[in-house]
Scaffold this active site. Structure first.
Site, PDB file in Angstrom:
ATOM      1  N   LEU A  33      -1.697  -5.424  -7.199  1.00  0.00           N
ATOM      2  CA  LEU A  33      -1.896  -4.205  -6.424  1.00  0.00           C
ATOM      3  C   LEU A  33      -0.709  -3.244  -6.548  1.00  0.00           C
ATOM      4  CD1 LEU A  33      -3.415  -5.795  -3.193  1.00  0.00           C
ATOM      5  CD2 LEU A  33      -4.604  -4.933  -5.224  1.00  0.00           C
ATOM      6  N   HIS A  37      -4.084   1.230  -5.275  1.00  0.00           N
ATOM      7  CA  HIS A  37      -4.977   0.327  -4.530  1.00  0.00           C
ATOM      8  C   HIS A  37      -4.731   0.482  -3.020  1.00  0.00           C
ATOM      9  CE1 HIS A  37      -4.536  -2.197  -8.349  1.00  0.00           C
ATOM     10  NE2 HIS A  37      -5.838  -2.018  -8.285  1.00  0.00           N
ATOM     11  N   GLN A  61     -16.634  -8.045 -16.956  1.00  0.00           N
ATOM     12  CA  GLN A  61     -16.414  -6.636 -17.300  1.00  0.00           C
ATOM     13  C   GLN A  61     -15.383  -6.461 -18.413  1.00  0.00           C
ATOM     14  OE1 GLN A  61     -15.152  -5.716 -13.157  1.00  0.00           O
ATOM     15  NE2 GLN A  61     -13.669  -4.355 -14.132  1.00  0.00           N
ATOM     16  N   GLY A 150     -11.488   4.282  -6.596  1.00  0.00           N
ATOM     17  CA  GLY A 150     -10.553   5.317  -7.042  1.00  0.00           C
ATOM     18  C   GLY A 150     -11.162   6.202  -8.123  1.00  0.00           C
ATOM     19  N   GLN A 156     -16.794   4.806 -13.308  1.00  0.00           N
ATOM     20  CA  GLN A 156     -17.173   3.636 -12.511  1.00  0.00           C
ATOM     21  C   GLN A 156     -17.764   4.050 -11.160  1.00  0.00           C
ATOM     22  OE1 GLN A 156     -14.819  -0.214 -12.198  1.00  0.00           O
ATOM     23  NE2 GLN A 156     -14.015   0.865 -10.425  1.00  0.00           N
ATOM     24  N   SER A 188      -1.622   2.044 -12.637  1.00  0.00           N
ATOM     25  CA  SER A 188      -2.626   1.111 -13.139  1.00  0.00           C
ATOM     26  C   SER A 188      -1.982  -0.264 -13.240  1.00  0.00           C
ATOM     27  CB  SER A 188      -3.091   1.560 -14.533  1.00  0.00           C
ATOM     28  OG  SER A 188      -3.755   0.499 -15.185  1.00  0.00           O
TER      29      SER A 188
END
Ligand code: AMP
Length: 282
Positions: A33, A37, A61, A150, A156, A188
């Protein structure tokens, strides 16, 4: 903070909370995190009685095994950050818990229209089916009132909204702004794998997005895109794509009209680490 590793334990607890008519806000993550996040948790905290965060590195994924193996994991640090953020529940199941037995039984096929045909959907085959599969499982389990995602992963957000519509679910999706380093680099978990020089170089993605925003109303969309692409030529970043798209359809636009909401998207590799970012152009 309560920590649950099994669906049954989580379900039991949530059932009790729901009986008391508490609102449930949900933040799905893959852990390691960062402040991006935590901004989602903060948003969830403001509007819900119970805040649930999940940490699960979802194998379905990842279309690249190496990326999955190297995905950073740091659960102890994550737990401390979530506690400090006043998160109520952490759900951190293992793979067997989310995909028990034969994997084939867990393959749901979702229909996203054209939303998964471009950008991350095109470059990472099966990625969005994997995302929708796990988010759908989490939503069914928790039945949150609201889920927070986000804009960093803008495509997404649209995919999740489409999945909700398709499955006739009642979850409200709130999209939250991209949190960046002071130098513009979008936060990220994958940035953990960059050294300092690479982190500095990766700010080129942000600079290119800014350039598009600055020039798109002055030159044609094609020219703005070209200018951004050229910025990568003498760098150590390998450009995957620059796209200037309608925010709702994700189709590339030919011009910045007056009515459409337009957003620029960039994906690039530094070493073998793939970074994505985007920015509203108008
Ligand atoms: P991940 O752990 O990468 O799956 O991300 C979990 C959630 O955090 C997703 O909804 C992401 O879009 C969001 N997120 C990741 N990075 C950022 C950021 N820099 N700013 C805001 N949200 C983010």
């Amino acid at each position: 903070m309560q920590i649950f590793k099994t669906k049954d334990a989580l379900k039991k607890y949530i059932k009790k909370e729901r009986k008391e008519d508490k609102s449930i806000g949900f933040v799905p993550t893959m852990g390691t995190l960062h402040i991006g996040h935590l901004s989602l948790i903060e948003n969830a905290r403001k509007s819900n009685d119970v805040v649930v965060c999940s940490i699960f590195v979802n194998p379905k994924q990842f279309n690249n095994k190496d990326d999955l193996l190297k995905y950073p994991r740091n659960i102890n640090k994550d737990i401390n950050l979530l506690k400090r953020q006043n998160c109520d529940i952490l759900f951190c199941p293992n793979e067997e818990e989310m995909y028990p037995g034969d994997n084939h039984q867990n393959k749901t096929s979702f229909y996203f229209g054209d939303l998964d045909k471009e950008m991350e959907g095109k470059q990472r085959l099966g990625h969005f089916q994997g995302v929708a599969t796990i988010v759908n499982k989490f939503f069914e389990l928790l039945q949150p009132c609201t889920a927070y995602f986000g804009e960093k992963d803008f495509q997404q957000v649209l995919i999740v909204r489409k999945m909700i519509e398709q499955m006739d679910m009642k979850v409200k999706v709130i999209s939250c702004p991209i949190i960046r380093e002071k130098n513009g680099l979008a936060l990220s978990s994958r940035n953990e794998r960059l050294n300092n020089a690479q982190k500095q170089e990766a700010t080129l993605i942000y600079q290119a997005l800014l350039k598009i925003k600055e020039t798109a109303s002055k030159v044609s969309v094609g020219e703005a895109k070209k200018i951004a692409e050229n910025m990568f030529e003498k760098s150590h970043l390998e450009l995957d794509y620059v796209k200037i798209c309608d925010e709702n359809t994700l189709k590339e636009v030919k011009e910045i009209g007056t009515s459409n909401s337009v957003r620029a998207f960039i994906a690039a590799y530094i070493g073998n680490i793939r970074l994505i970012d985007n920015m509203a152009v108008r």
